[in-house]
Design a protein around this motif. Structure first.
Motif, PDB file in Angstrom:
ATOM      1  N   GLN A  55       0.853  -1.467  -0.023  1.00 56.17           N
ATOM      2  CA  GLN A  55       0.028  -0.119  -0.150  1.00 56.17           C
ATOM      3  C   GLN A  55       0.931   1.469   0.106  1.00 56.17           C
ATOM      4  O   GLN A  55       0.812   2.016  -0.771  1.00 56.17           O
ATOM      5  N   ALA A  56       1.859   1.310   0.739  1.00 55.24           N
ATOM      6  CA  ALA A  56       2.798   2.444   0.885  1.00 55.24           C
ATOM      7  C   ALA A  56       3.466   2.591  -0.482  1.00 55.24           C
ATOM      8  O   ALA A  56       3.753   3.450  -0.831  1.00 55.24           O
ATOM      9  N   PHE A  57       3.925   1.593  -1.096  1.00 51.79           N
ATOM     10  CA  PHE A  57       4.763   1.661  -2.245  1.00 51.79           C
ATOM     11  C   PHE A  57       3.779   1.942  -3.516  1.00 51.79           C
ATOM     12  O   PHE A  57       4.136   3.091  -4.103  1.00 51.79           O
ATOM     13  N   HIS A  58       2.490   1.657  -3.387  1.00 49.27           N
ATOM     14  CA  HIS A  58       1.626   2.122  -4.459  1.00 49.27           C
ATOM     15  C   HIS A  58       1.494   3.634  -4.190  1.00 49.27           C
ATOM     16  O   HIS A  58       1.230   4.439  -5.207  1.00 49.27           O
ATOM     17  N   GLY A  59       1.387   3.997  -2.945  1.00 44.85           N
ATOM     18  CA  GLY A  59       0.922   5.588  -2.725  1.00 44.85           C
ATOM     19  C   GLY A  59       2.073   6.477  -2.963  1.00 44.85           C
ATOM     20  O   GLY A  59       2.160   7.485  -3.591  1.00 44.85           O
ATOM     21  N   GLY A  60       3.539   5.791  -3.037  1.00 46.70           N
ATOM     22  CA  GLY A  60       4.692   6.636  -3.112  1.00 46.70           C
ATOM     23  C   GLY A  60       5.258   6.452  -4.384  1.00 46.70           C
ATOM     24  O   GLY A  60       6.379   6.736  -4.566  1.00 46.70           O
ATOM     25  N   ARG A  61       4.543   5.737  -5.442  1.00 46.01           N
ATOM     26  CA  ARG A  61       5.347   5.147  -6.655  1.00 46.01           C
ATOM     27  C   ARG A  61       5.914   6.144  -7.321  1.00 46.01           C
ATOM     28  O   ARG A  61       6.956   6.009  -7.991  1.00 46.01           O
ATOM     29  N   ALA A  62       5.147   7.398  -7.654  1.00 44.47           N
ATOM     30  CA  ALA A  62       5.748   8.416  -8.427  1.00 44.47           C
ATOM     31  C   ALA A  62       7.215   8.745  -7.810  1.00 44.47           C
ATOM     32  O   ALA A  62       8.157   8.974  -8.554  1.00 44.47           O
ATOM     33  N   ARG A  63       7.176   9.154  -6.356  1.00 44.16           N
ATOM     34  CA  ARG A  63       8.594   9.517  -6.028  1.00 44.16           C
ATOM     35  C   ARG A  63       9.541   8.221  -5.633  1.00 44.16           C
ATOM     36  O   ARG A  63      10.927   8.484  -6.009  1.00 44.16           O
ATOM     37  N   ILE A  64       9.363   7.049  -5.777  1.00 45.36           N
ATOM     38  CA  ILE A  64      10.003   6.062  -5.839  1.00 45.36           C
ATOM     39  C   ILE A  64      10.583   5.705  -7.279  1.00 45.36           C
ATOM     40  O   ILE A  64      11.868   5.534  -7.263  1.00 45.36           O
ATOM     41  N   ASP A  65       9.834   5.860  -8.339  1.00 46.59           N
ATOM     42  CA  ASP A  65      10.221   5.772  -9.806  1.00 46.59           C
ATOM     43  C   ASP A  65      11.216   6.795  -9.838  1.00 46.59           C
ATOM     44  O   ASP A  65      12.253   6.829 -10.722  1.00 46.59           O
ATOM     45  N   ASP A  66      11.022   7.999  -9.423  1.00 47.73           N
ATOM     46  CA  ASP A  66      11.616   9.453  -9.843  1.00 47.73           C
ATOM     47  C   ASP A  66      13.149   8.919  -9.218  1.00 47.73           C
ATOM     48  O   ASP A  66      14.036   9.267  -9.992  1.00 47.73           O
ATOM     49  N   LEU A  67      13.193   8.474  -7.833  1.00 48.49           N
ATOM     50  CA  LEU A  67      14.693   8.236  -7.244  1.00 48.49           C
ATOM     51  C   LEU A  67      15.273   7.083  -7.966  1.00 48.49           C
ATOM     52  O   LEU A  67      16.359   7.158  -8.131  1.00 48.49           O
ATOM     53  N   ALA A  68      14.503   5.919  -8.204  1.00 44.68           N
ATOM     54  CA  ALA A  68      15.197   4.813  -8.980  1.00 44.68           C
ATOM     55  C   ALA A  68      15.627   5.430 -10.323  1.00 44.68           C
ATOM     56  O   ALA A  68      16.778   5.040 -10.981  1.00 44.68           O
ATOM     57  N   ARG A  69      14.890   6.369 -11.179  1.00 48.28           N
ATOM     58  CA  ARG A  69      15.369   6.720 -12.368  1.00 48.28           C
ATOM     59  C   ARG A  69      16.583   7.482 -12.130  1.00 48.28           C
ATOM     60  O   ARG A  69      17.495   7.097 -12.954  1.00 48.28           O
ATOM     61  N   HIS A  70      16.825   8.186 -11.047  1.00 49.48           N
ATOM     62  CA  HIS A  70      18.063   8.794 -10.920  1.00 49.48           C
ATOM     63  C   HIS A  70      19.097   8.167 -10.711  1.00 49.48           C
ATOM     64  O   HIS A  70      20.272   8.323 -11.449  1.00 49.48           O
ATOM     65  N   TYR A  71      19.128   6.922  -9.931  1.00 48.39           N
ATOM     66  CA  TYR A  71      20.073   6.055  -9.701  1.00 48.39           C
ATOM     67  C   TYR A  71      20.578   5.103 -10.681  1.00 48.39           C
ATOM     68  O   TYR A  71      21.564   4.729 -11.060  1.00 48.39           O
ATOM     69  N   LEU A  72      19.296   4.739 -11.492  1.00 48.01           N
ATOM     70  CA  LEU A  72      19.582   4.260 -12.685  1.00 48.01           C
ATOM     71  C   LEU A  72      20.620   4.859 -13.762  1.00 48.01           C
ATOM     72  O   LEU A  72      21.343   4.359 -14.350  1.00 48.01           O
ATOM     73  N   ALA A  73      20.101   5.870 -14.011  1.00 51.15           N
ATOM     74  CA  ALA A  73      20.998   6.830 -14.887  1.00 51.15           C
ATOM     75  C   ALA A  73      22.284   7.035 -14.312  1.00 51.15           C
ATOM     76  O   ALA A  73      23.400   6.840 -15.112  1.00 51.15           O
ATOM     77  N   MET A  74      22.662   7.388 -13.132  1.00 55.58           N
ATOM     78  CA  MET A  74      23.734   7.373 -12.328  1.00 55.58           C
ATOM     79  C   MET A  74      24.789   6.272 -12.614  1.00 55.58           C
ATOM     80  O   MET A  74      25.854   6.343 -12.837  1.00 55.58           O
ATOM     81  N   ASP A  75      24.272   5.074 -12.261  1.00 56.52           N
ATOM     82  CA  ASP A  75      24.811   3.807 -12.396  1.00 56.52           C
ATOM     83  C   ASP A  75      24.787   3.058 -13.870  1.00 56.52           C
ATOM     84  O   ASP A  75      24.737   1.818 -13.651  1.00 56.52           O
ATOM     85  N   VAL A  76      24.417   3.848 -14.536  1.00 62.73           N
ATOM     86  CA  VAL A  76      24.409   3.190 -16.255  1.00 62.73           C
ATOM     87  C   VAL A  76      23.383   1.837 -16.232  1.00 62.73           C
ATOM     88  O   VAL A  76      23.872   0.888 -16.733  1.00 62.73           O
ATOM     89  N   GLY A  77      22.245   1.898 -15.669  1.00 59.35           N
ATOM     90  CA  GLY A  77      21.178   0.736 -15.568  1.00 59.35           C
ATOM     91  C   GLY A  77      21.604  -0.399 -14.671  1.00 59.35           C
ATOM     92  O   GLY A  77      20.900  -1.317 -14.973  1.00 59.35           O
ATOM     93  N   ALA A  78      22.471  -0.342 -14.012  1.00 55.84           N
ATOM     94  CA  ALA A  78      22.555  -1.425 -12.960  1.00 55.84           C
ATOM     95  C   ALA A  78      21.522  -1.422 -11.969  1.00 55.84           C
ATOM     96  O   ALA A  78      20.859  -0.326 -11.720  1.00 55.84           O
ATOM     97  N   PRO A  79      21.181  -2.711 -11.182  1.00 53.27           N
ATOM     98  CA  PRO A  79      19.929  -2.858 -10.289  1.00 53.27           C
ATOM     99  C   PRO A  79      20.255  -1.834  -9.079  1.00 53.27           C
ATOM    100  O   PRO A  79      21.267  -1.563  -8.795  1.00 53.27           O
ATOM    101  N   VAL A  80      19.057  -1.258  -8.666  1.00 53.15           N
ATOM    102  CA  VAL A  80      19.176  -0.284  -7.661  1.00 53.15           C
ATOM    103  C   VAL A  80      18.311  -0.799  -6.247  1.00 53.15           C
ATOM    104  O   VAL A  80      17.269  -1.542  -6.619  1.00 53.15           O
TER     105      VAL A  80
END
Length: 99
Positions: A55-80
């Motif tokens: 439930q918390a994940f779904h409620g915060g999905r936009a912020r979670i995706d945004d931060l995951a996108r940041h780290y995926l870009a920084m680490d050139v697509g490595a798991p986060v």
């Protein structure tokens, strides 16, 4: 680098106590995760129960995706794996208009 988050349902990983979700980086699936602690600290999960975490994940999905996108870009697509400290760091950063 093209990063997308398909609407697939996330899963609970009981060994790591994380909610895992998939990102597509240039069309290739990459596993991402957010810890139960981060979901409690920053997204209002009432407990470590799977239902509360999801439930918390779904409620915060936009912020979670945004931060995951940041780290995926920084680490050139490595798991986060997003931990509570990652969200504290992100919240402490001045916004561009504040800098």
């Amino acid at each position: 680098m093209k990063i997308q988050f398909p609407p697939d349902e996330p899963t609970y990983n009981c060994e790591d106590m994380t909610i895992e979700f998939v990102a597509k980086v240039d069309g290739h699936p990459v596993t991402c995760a957010v810890t139960a602690e981060a979901l409690e600290d920053h997204f209002g999960a009432a407990s470590m129960r799977v239902d509360d975490l999801l439930q918390a994940f779904h409620g915060g999905r936009a912020r979670i995706d945004d931060l995951a996108r940041h780290y995926l870009a920084m680490d050139v697509g490595a798991p986060v794996i997003l931990r509570s400290g990652h969200f504290r760091w992100k919240n402490a950063q001045p916004r561009e208009r504040d800098a």
